[in-house]
Design a protein around this motif. Structure first.
Motif, mmCIF file in Angstrom:
data_model
loop_
_atom_site.group_PDB
_atom_site.id
_atom_site.type_symbol
_atom_site.label_atom_id
_atom_site.label_comp_id
_atom_site.label_asym_id
_atom_site.label_seq_id
_atom_site.Cartn_x
_atom_site.Cartn_y
_atom_site.Cartn_z
ATOM 1 N N GLY A 191 -9.475 -29.569 -3.419
ATOM 2 C CA GLY A 191 -9.628 -28.690 -1.774
ATOM 3 C C GLY A 191 -8.513 -28.420 -1.645
ATOM 4 N N LEU A 227 -10.966 -22.541 -6.775
ATOM 5 C CA LEU A 227 -11.226 -21.467 -5.560
ATOM 6 C C LEU A 227 -12.257 -20.659 -5.329
ATOM 7 N N ASN A 231 -13.134 -19.821 0.109
ATOM 8 C CA ASN A 231 -11.620 -20.373 0.777
ATOM 9 C C ASN A 231 -10.720 -18.887 0.468
#
Length: 481
Positions: A191, A227, A231
C-alpha cells in the motif's frame, strides 16, 4: 595517449551510471547458459509470447492484410480472412498516407488517436481530445519523452515508488535528474501511505532538490497491487497541493486477478473529484499493447494522454516527438485494434472473446499457483498478485547466506538468484534491481510461464530453496503456510 570520444573512460557519465536490472547480470548469465545448452525459463521480463502465449487471431489478421495489401486484391482473400478483418484492414490503410511503409504524423495517425480518445471516453465517462494523445513506440518511449521535458538538471527530482520498474530509475539517471523514492508498505499489501510521500518530498527539499513530478504504477510492477479509488484521490490531492505532474503508468490495466479492487484510471478519479482539482492537476497517462491479454511486446505500440497540460507545452512535446519523425505505423494499428476490438455481432467477435477470456482466466489461475507456491517455501513470503504480471516474494536470507554473498562480491539477493538460475534454469530479477528497504531481499518473477508447466516450475523452485536454506540456514526458518 588521449582518449577518443567513445572510449569507455570518456563516455557520458549518465550513461555509465544508468542501470537496468531486467536485462542485467542475471539475464546475461542466463543467455550464456542457454548458449551452453541449458534449458532457461526466462521469467525476468513481462514478455508473454516468448513464454508461449499465442497471439490473438483478429489483430494479426488485420495487420497481416495491412502489411501485404496486395492480398486484398486477390479474389480468394475472403476464403482465408474473415470479412470484418478485411474491412478493418481497408479502414486502417485508408488512414495512412501510403500504407505501413510511409511515415505518419509524429503524434501518430489522427484516425487511430481518435479511436484511442473514444476508448478513454467509454472507459472513464469523460471526453478525451485526440489532439492531446500521442502514439509512441511502446509506453516506455512515451515515459522517456515526458521525463526528458520535465528534468532540467540534477536538482530536479522525480518521486518514484520503491520497489519500482527500472525504466524510471534508468531514465532519470540517463537524463541527469534525481530519483526521490517513496516506499510502498509490503505488510499492507504494498500500500501507499501519503505521509511517506510528504516525508520524501520534505527530505528531498532539505537537500536542495526541486521535486517536479510523481510516478504511480497501477497495477504495480513489480509488486502487483491495485490502487484503490481512495488512494488515488489522496495522490491527486497531494499532487495538487505540491504542484507536481502525475505520471500514471497504467499499462497493466487489463491484468486484474481479483474482484475486490478493480482498475480505475487516474483520469477518471481526477474528473470525478471536480473543480478545482480536475482543472489544475497536470496528468500524463500511459498505456501499451505489450501487456494485458495482448502481450504484443515486440510490436512496440503505446500512447500517452495529456490532461491539463498548457498548449505551448504540448507544442514543445510535439516538437521533440518530431525528431524521430514517426512512431511505428504497424504498432499504431495494433493500438487501434486494442482500443476498438471486434463488437458483438461481428464475425470475429466470439473467437476474440474466447481467446482473450481464456488468457485472462489462465493468468488469474497462474497468479494463485505462484503465490501459493512461494508461500509454501521456507523463508519465503509473497503477497497475492492482484494485477500486472509479476510475483515479488520476499526471501528471508539467513546470515550465512548474506556472508557468503559478501565473500563472493555479490549483493545477497543477486547471489540467491544466480544460485537459483544455475540450479534450475529459472531466470529472475533480484529485488535490489527494483529498490527495497535496507536488509530486506526479494526477487521478481513473471506469472507468464505456461499454466501446465507452472506446478513443475514451482516444485523446482521449492526444491532449490529448501536445499539453499538447509545449506546456509542453521535452522533459521519461516514459512507462511
Amino acid at each position: 595517449m588521449s582518449l577518443k570520444a567513445l572510449d569507455y573512460e570518456s563516455l557520458n557519465e549518465n550513461v555509465k551510471n544508468c542501470q537496468y536490472a531486467v536485462r542485467g547480470e542475471l539475464y546475461l548469465r542466463a543467455s550464456e547458459l542457454q548458449k551452453e545448452g541449458k534449458k532457461i525459463i526466462f521469467t525476468n521480463v513481462g514478455n508473454p509470447h516468448a513464454l508461449g502465449q499465442k497471439p490473438l487471431t483478429f489483430p494479426r489478421q488485420v495487420v497481416a492484410l495491412c502489411q501485404a495489401p496486395f492480398l486484398l486484391d486477390n479474389p480468394n482473400v475472403g476464403m482465408i480472412f474473415p470479412a470484418d478483418a478485411i474491412a478493418r484492414a481497408k479502414h486502417y490503410l485508408s488512414l495512412t498516407s501510403g500504407g505501413l511503409g510511409a511515415y505518419s504524423d509524429s503524434r501518430g495517425l489522427p484516425g487511430v488517436r481518435k479511436e484511442v480518445a473514444e476508448f478513454i471516453q467509454r472507459r472513464d465517462g469523460y471526453p478525451s481530445d485526440p489532439e492531446l494523445i500521442f502514439l509512441t513506440d511502446g509506453a516506455s518511449k512515451g515515459v522517456m519523452q515526458i521525463l526528458n521535458c520535465i528534468i532540467r538538471n540534477q536538482k530536479d527530482g522525480i518521486l518514484v515508488p520503491v520497489p519500482q520498474y527500472p525504466l524510471y530509475s534508468a531514465t532519470i539517471s540517463l537524463l541527469g535528474g534525481t530519483l526521490v523514492p517513496y516506499y510502498l508498505e509490503e505488510t499492507d499489501n504494498w500500500g501507499l501511505d501519503v505521509n511517506n510521500l510528504r516525508q520524501s518530498v520534505a527530505q528531498a527539499r532539505s537537500q536542495g532538490i526541486t521535486v517536479r513530478a510523481m510516478v504511480i504504477i497501477n497495477p504495480g510492477n513489480p509488486t502487483g497491487q491495485c490502487l484503490s479509488e481512495a488512494n488515488l484521490r489522496e495522490i491527486l490531492k497531494f499532487c495538487c497541493d505540491e504542484r507536481l505532474v502525475l505520471l500514471g503508468d497504467e499499462v497493466y490495466q487489463q491484468n486484474i486477478y481479483q474482484d475486490e479492487r478493480p482498475f480505475i484510471s487516474s483520469k477518471k478519479v481526477l474528473m470525478d473529484m471536480g473543480a478545482p482539482l480536475s482543472k489544475e492537476v497536470q496528468l500524463i497517462s500511459f498505456h501499451t499493447v505489450s501487456k494485458g491479454y495482448w502481450g504484443e511486446c515486440g510490436q512496440r505500440g503505446g500512447y500517452f494522454e495529456m490532461t491539463n497540460i498548457p498548449p505551448r507545452t504540448v507544442e514543445e512535446i510535439y516538437k521533440v516527438a518530431s525528431i524521430a519523425l514517426s512512431p511505428n505505423v504497424s504498432a499504431q494499428i495494433f493500438m487501434g485494434l486494442m482500443v476498438s476490438p471486434p463488437k458483438p455481432g461481428d464475425i470475429s467477435y466470439d473467437q476474440f472473446v474466447r481467446e482473450s477470456k481464456g488468457i485472462l482466466e489462465s493468468l488469474r489461475r497462474r497468479a494463485r499457483i505462484m503465490t501459493d507456491g512461494f508461500n509454501s517455501c521456507k523463508n519465503v513470503v509473497c503477497n497475492f498478485t492482484e494485477g500486472a504480471m509479476y510475483s515479488f516474494p520476499q526471501i528471508k536470507l539467513p546470515p550465512k547466506a548474506i556472508q557468503a554473498a559478501k565473500q563472493a562480491g555479490k549483493v545477497p539477493d543477486v547471489f540467491y538468484c544466480l544460485k537459483l538460475l544455475e540450479a534450475t534454469g529459472i531466470s529472475t530479477v533480484p529485488g535490489s534491481g527494483f529498490g527495497q528497504k535496507e536488509g530486506v531481499f526479494h526477487l521478481r518473477t513473471t506469472i507468464l510461464p505456461a499454466e501446465e508447466e507452472m506446478p513443475e516450475i514451482m516444485e523446482s523452485f521449492k526444491k532449490f530453496n529448501d536445499e539453499f536454506m538447509s545449506q546456509y540456514g542453521d535452522n533459521f526458518g519461516y514459512s507462511r503456510m
